[in-house]
Enzyme design. Structure first.
Site, short mmCIF file in Angstrom:
data_model
loop_
_atom_site.label_atom_id
_atom_site.label_comp_id
_atom_site.label_asym_id
_atom_site.label_seq_id
_atom_site.Cartn_x
_atom_site.Cartn_y
_atom_site.Cartn_z
N TYR A 197 -9.59 -0.49 -5.29
CA TYR A 197 -9.00 -1.80 -4.66
C TYR A 197 -8.75 -2.68 -6.32
CZ TYR A 197 -8.47 -1.41 -0.38
OH TYR A 197 -8.11 -1.00 1.15
N CYS A 218 0.98 -1.30 0.03
CA CYS A 218 -0.27 0.79 0.14
C CYS A 218 1.06 1.00 -0.15
CB CYS A 218 -1.16 -0.44 1.10
SG CYS A 218 -1.68 1.75 1.51
N CYS A 227 -3.19 7.21 -1.62
CA CYS A 227 -4.78 7.32 -2.90
C CYS A 227 -6.48 7.78 -1.29
CB CYS A 227 -5.25 6.04 -2.86
SG CYS A 227 -4.32 4.96 -3.46
N HIS A 255 -12.82 6.13 -3.46
CA HIS A 255 -11.92 4.58 -2.63
C HIS A 255 -12.41 3.39 -2.82
CE1 HIS A 255 -8.86 4.07 -0.34
NE2 HIS A 255 -9.22 3.43 0.87
N GLU A 271 -0.90 1.65 9.31
CA GLU A 271 -2.25 2.49 10.19
C GLU A 271 -2.43 2.38 11.44
OE1 GLU A 271 -2.87 -0.07 7.59
OE2 GLU A 271 -3.03 0.67 6.27
N CYS A 309 -4.45 -1.00 -7.49
CA CYS A 309 -3.69 -1.25 -6.28
C CYS A 309 -3.80 -2.70 -6.37
CB CYS A 309 -3.74 -0.37 -5.39
SG CYS A 309 -5.20 -0.74 -3.81
N GLU A 311 -7.22 -6.63 5.44
CA GLU A 311 -7.17 -4.85 4.46
C GLU A 311 -7.61 -4.81 2.97
OE1 GLU A 311 -5.16 -3.35 2.23
OE2 GLU A 311 -6.53 -1.47 2.76
N THR A 363 -4.58 5.06 7.61
CA THR A 363 -4.10 4.81 6.60
C THR A 363 -2.21 5.94 6.16
OG1 THR A 363 -4.93 3.04 5.44
CG2 THR A 363 -3.11 3.87 3.72
FE1 SF4 Z 1 -3.34 1.15 0.14
FE2 SF4 Z 1 -4.65 0.40 -2.14
FE3 SF4 Z 1 -6.17 2.23 -0.36
FE4 SF4 Z 1 -4.38 2.99 -1.87
S1 SF4 Z 1 -6.31 2.30 -2.69
S2 SF4 Z 1 -4.41 3.73 0.62
S3 SF4 Z 1 -2.64 1.37 -2.38
S4 SF4 Z 1 -5.33 -0.08 0.05
FE FE Z 2 -7.33 1.23 2.07
#
Ligand code: SF4
Ligand code: FE
Length: 483
Positions: A298, A100, A104, A294, A259, A301, A445, A191
């Site tokens: 997913y 991560c 984002c 958000h 986190e 990433c 996660e 995060t």
């Molecule tokens: Fe992390 Fe993916 Fe969330 Fe971005 S979208 S903060 S890389 S888990």
């Molecule tokens: Fe996340």
């Protein structure tokens, strides 16, 4: 110059002094602390790669406020093409870090706040959007990393914020004066917050009028007086305090975002940084916008991370001498199929996005929620197949210290050898990477990041237009409805 690089990002963090606790102690040198370094390295890559010509198109954008080149992580999406580029950028960074990279959440918070403040002002005649645009300009000009602060601790989930026995279980206003507001409460799972510059707080759920003190959005530096960050534990995190690199797996970038539980002990927020205060009617839209942005991520990433997991399964199969077995090839094909399905979902929700009243673009919320719900399933399956292919040594391997013990080195190299042309150490390193990337923290996660599966199902049902689908069936079945 609006673009920071990795070094100037690290330097800029030195100007902040947040109160951070970890393993029961206050950590003063967070930039040099081994447990935090992987997360800082990962976030730094979002700055570093943006300066490289080959990544310029994905990792930079043109500010709609100034026309200047900015880091894409501070950009307000101006088209569906921007939304698609976001997904591609996240996949790229997932591939480069295997982890991560944290930026984002704040990016999504910027876009959600931009769109919602515009709509509040249009209806209520307030000036939140103007203030927010000034803040956004400051963020873009200084290439800041923002921690998006959404999730409150929530206490008893059957009770609303104002019904909780302890009123602080949701972040709320305790005082208003000429200069600003004072807030108390907490945000969980924050995060990247200890290596961010600012936090942007948002409401955590749709609220009623009785909860208007909890209907809040604001931005402040992460080291504002009264804020305490308690950094969370991760699987095998104390290995980061040991010597060597092998046992840490993805030693350079970690795996999840680092986190923290962030506590607001009567924290002052000046009015110019308050972007919602009491407008409870907009809390539902706020959450929906942020969650949609958000959840889009997913399939970006996590597919980048999944590419690395697939690569480690391929390497493990080769090192074990089973790469040509048909059942191994079949499992790798399954892993690729699931990864590309997730990516397709993200691309689709981006391509099917639309313009909001503010001019900023939002993803298709139904498809974004489908993306995230699939991630909660497929990543577990991808990791399961990786374990299946790699074998039990992922869980039982001796340590790097044993490998370095002269008495044991020969024995470990002899008995843990796979195919002849691969050094035993390389085989061990791949197993450690798999252990790290597919372990407990990473899986949880994927399950709960960007909201738990039930939250996606609620949104999916809300967006699915079941009435229309029922009518399709009734029409084809020749069922006449009474007018
Ligand atoms: Fe992390 Fe993916 Fe969330 Fe971005 S979208 S903060 S890389 S888990
Ligand atoms: Fe996340």
């Amino acid at each position: 110059m609006t673009l920071k690089n990795g070094n100037s990002y690290r330097e800029s963090l030195k100007e902040l002094n947040p109160e951070v606790f970890y393993l029961g102690k206050k950590i003063d040198d967070r930039l040099g602390y081994p447990s935090f370094l992987p997360h800082i390295n990962s976030a730094a890559l979002t700055y570093e790669l943006a300066n490289m010509p080959e990544y310029e198109e994905l990792l930079t954008a043109t500010s709609h406020l100034t026309g200047k080149k900015i880091n894409r992580f501070t950009h307000i999406h101006q088209s569906t093409d921007d939304l698609v580029k976001k997904v591609k950028a996240l996949r790229l960074l997932g591939q480069k870090t295997g982890a991560c990279f944290q930026r984002c959440v704040g990016w999504d918070a910027l876009n959600a706040t931009y769109t919602v403040t515009y709509e509040i002002d249009k209806k209520n005649g307030t000036n939140y959007h103007k203030k927010f645009k000034e803040y956004l300009l400051y963020v873009q000009e200084n290439d800041l990393m923002i921690a998006g602060a959404m999730t409150d601790p929530k206490g008893d989930r059957s009770l609303k914020p104002s019904q909780q026995k302890d009123p602080d279980l949701f972040l709320h206003v305790v005082e208003k004066n000429d200069k600003g507001i004072i807030v108390r409460g907490a945000k969980a799972h924050q995060t990247g917050i200890i290596n961010s510059h600012e936090l942007l707080a948002m409401p955590t759920l749709a609220m009623g009028e009785e909860d208007k003190d909890y209907a809040l959005a604001f931005a402040i530096p992460v080291d504002t007086k009264g804020i305490i960050h308690i950094f969370g534990r991760q699987t095998n995190d104390t290995r980061r305090l040991e010597e060597g690199t092998m046992d840490k797996g993805n030693y350079k970038y970690g795996i999840v975002g680092g986190e923290a539980l962030t506590i607001f002990n009567d924290v002052f927020v000046p009015w110019e940084r308050v972007f919602m205060c009491g407008e409870w009617e907009w809390t539902g839209l706020f959450v929906e916008r942020f969650a949609s942005y958000h959840r889009q991520n997913y399939g970006g990433c996590k597919t980048g991370v999944s590419d690395v997991i697939i690569g480690s399964a391929v390497a493990a199969a080769e090192y074990n001498g089973v790469a040509s077995a048909s059942h191994i090839k079949d499992k790798i094909a399954e892993m690729v199929n699931m990864t590309e399905t997730l990516y397709s979902c993200s691309i689709a929700c981006s391509d099917q996005g639309h313009e909001t009243d503010s001019g900023a673009y939002i993803v298709n919320p139904l498809l974004a929620n489908v993306t995230k719900l699939n991630v909660t399933r497929y990543i577990y399956e991808i990791c399961r197949l990786c374990h299946d292919i790699a074998g039990g040594l992922v869980a039982t391997l001796p340590s790097e210290a044993d490998l370095n013990n002269p008495q044991l080195k020969y024995l470990i190299e002899k008995y843990l050898k796979g195919v002849d042309n691969i050094p035993t150490e390389n085989r061990m390193r791949i197993f450690r990477l798999i252990e790290n990337m597919t372990g407990g923290t990473a899986l949880v996660e994927s399950m709960h990041g960007a909201g738990s599966p039930q939250a996606q199902k609620i949104m999916i049902l809300k967006q699915a237009n079941l009435k229309m689908k029922k009518k399709l069936a009734e029409d084809l079945a020749g069922i006449e409805k009474e007018k």
